[in-house]
Design a protein around this motif. Sequence first.
Motif, PDB file in Angstrom:
ATOM      1  N   GLY A  35       0.724  -0.723   0.333  1.00  0.00           N
ATOM      2  CA  GLY A  35      -0.050   0.059   0.174  1.00  0.00           C
ATOM      3  C   GLY A  35       0.754   0.942  -0.431  1.00  0.00           C
ATOM      4  N   ARG A 120      -7.365  -3.773  -4.161  1.00  0.00           N
ATOM      5  CA  ARG A 120      -6.837  -2.180  -4.102  1.00  0.00           C
ATOM      6  C   ARG A 120      -7.269  -1.297  -5.351  1.00  0.00           C
ATOM      7  NH1 ARG A 120      -3.284  -2.328   0.556  1.00  0.00           N
ATOM      8  NH2 ARG A 120      -3.057  -4.840   0.767  1.00  0.00           N
ATOM      9  N   ASN A 125      -1.042   2.509  -5.295  1.00  0.00           N
ATOM     10  CA  ASN A 125      -1.211   1.584  -4.246  1.00  0.00           C
ATOM     11  C   ASN A 125      -1.916   0.371  -4.010  1.00  0.00           C
ATOM     12  OD1 ASN A 125      -1.666   4.207  -3.361  1.00  0.00           O
ATOM     13  ND2 ASN A 125      -3.815   3.989  -3.245  1.00  0.00           N
ATOM     14  N   ALA A 126      -0.838  -0.374  -5.527  1.00  0.00           N
ATOM     15  CA  ALA A 126      -1.322  -1.611  -5.248  1.00  0.00           C
ATOM     16  C   ALA A 126       0.072  -2.354  -5.497  1.00  0.00           C
ATOM     17  CB  ALA A 126      -2.049  -2.607  -6.564  1.00  0.00           C
TER      18      ALA A 126
END
Length: 460
Positions: A35, A120, A125-126
Amino acid sequence: MKNFKQAINLRRIPKEVFRVIGRLEEAGYEAYIVGGAVRNLVLGKDVPDYDIATSATPEEVRLLFKKTIPTGIKHGTVTVREGNMAFEVTTFRVEKGYSDHRRPDEVEFSQSLLDDLSRRDFTFNAMALSKSGKIVDPYGGLKDLRKRILRAVGDADERFAEDALRMLRAVRFAAELGCRIEENTFLAIKSHASELQHVSRERIRDEFNRCLLSAKPSMALQYLWETGLLKEFIPELLEGVDLEQNVHHAYTVWEHSIYSPDNIKPELHLRLAALFHDIAKPRTLSVDENGERHFFHHEVVGARMTEEIMQRLKYDNKTIGKVSHLIRQHLALHLYRDMSDAAVRRLINRIGLANIPDLLELRKADRLASGTKKTPLSKGTKILLERIERVLAEDAAFGLKDLAVNGNDIMQATGIRPGPLVGEILNALLEEVLDDPRLNERDILLQRAQTIYERQERED
Ligand code: ATP
Ligand code: MG
């Protein structure tokens, strides 16, 4: 992309993180940093907290560590304390069904990191980072970060239908990181914007605050408008779109409103005051016989509208009070001809000494966002500031608390009982002292109080 891998400096990561991951790996599980931490490490930004994803179930995590807190067992999250740090360790999971546009109906644990990354929100962010420094990046987050593109993971349309909060997160990350929202992602937000109604006002407010506190609030606000999101929570701001002003402004009311926060310090109450200071201009517009445009009392109407908007978004009363006061007074630091010292003291009393610095910041932002003024402060305001300094140096009274007497003194001297009359007398005394500071002496004031009291008695 190679540069990015080299750019992650593993030494920046606290040893506690490696200890937690190490313990999980030794026990035969997979574990990664995931993340926002990975994203920020790549960007070389501060990492406020490290989230860890693992193949171990919450029960297995609890057995492995001495100090754990069952933060969200149902969702797979256990907080692990290691040294002075705490980490959320979450079991790989997939989510299913989002009938309320906000939360999954069901979460299911998984053995696969890739499953976990697929739920996500955005490509950057993944990503996951292993203990050895390997980046797992199935959706091209690194490339997107390098190009400053915000892109939904998988089918953008589905992702925003699942969870409406993601639309605001998209705009917020775009503004925080200076990213352009990729076309498909943008169009998907546009078509789901009205579903923002399923998100609580508090959550909307929190994301909105982060938009305003980002490096470039105008970018967030422009996106909020273009996507149709802003219409769902502050439609009042849109009244200023395309509304031309007058010779003092190069921009429309909307443009001026979104550029003003760019020009003020990143403190929430200041950014909000800058954004809303002209919100009532559309509603107060009048055109005189010479074709000149005026916005009489827009500061009064604007303060009221701002209170309403902020109450709707559940801001706390203290912030609401501060912001609406600044808006109500945003034209006050204005010097007029033949302004007396008494008028300067009254001005200080009205805006409150403590608010002058904030009001000055607002004044500067207002001018800098006008598109026509070259200097942050006008000559008149500078002269007024000098006048304020001078008046302050005299140590005169500007408010009730500066008076040489208080309510008790008045009651003792005149024998009147507690009640509104005490306040009325104090205010009358203040008016006299504002006119003539020399009257601020205990004996003089008590005598004046007696006279005012007797006059009142006679009148009643
Ligand atoms: P920041 O903490 O600066 O807001 P962050 O990326 O850490 O950024 P968090 O809200 O802490 O954001 O969430 C951590 C991670 O969880 C995100 O990076 C993302 O992978 C995932 N995530 C959070 N909220 C959502 C959501 N609504 N939908 C999908 N994934 C989400
Ligand atoms: Mg976070």
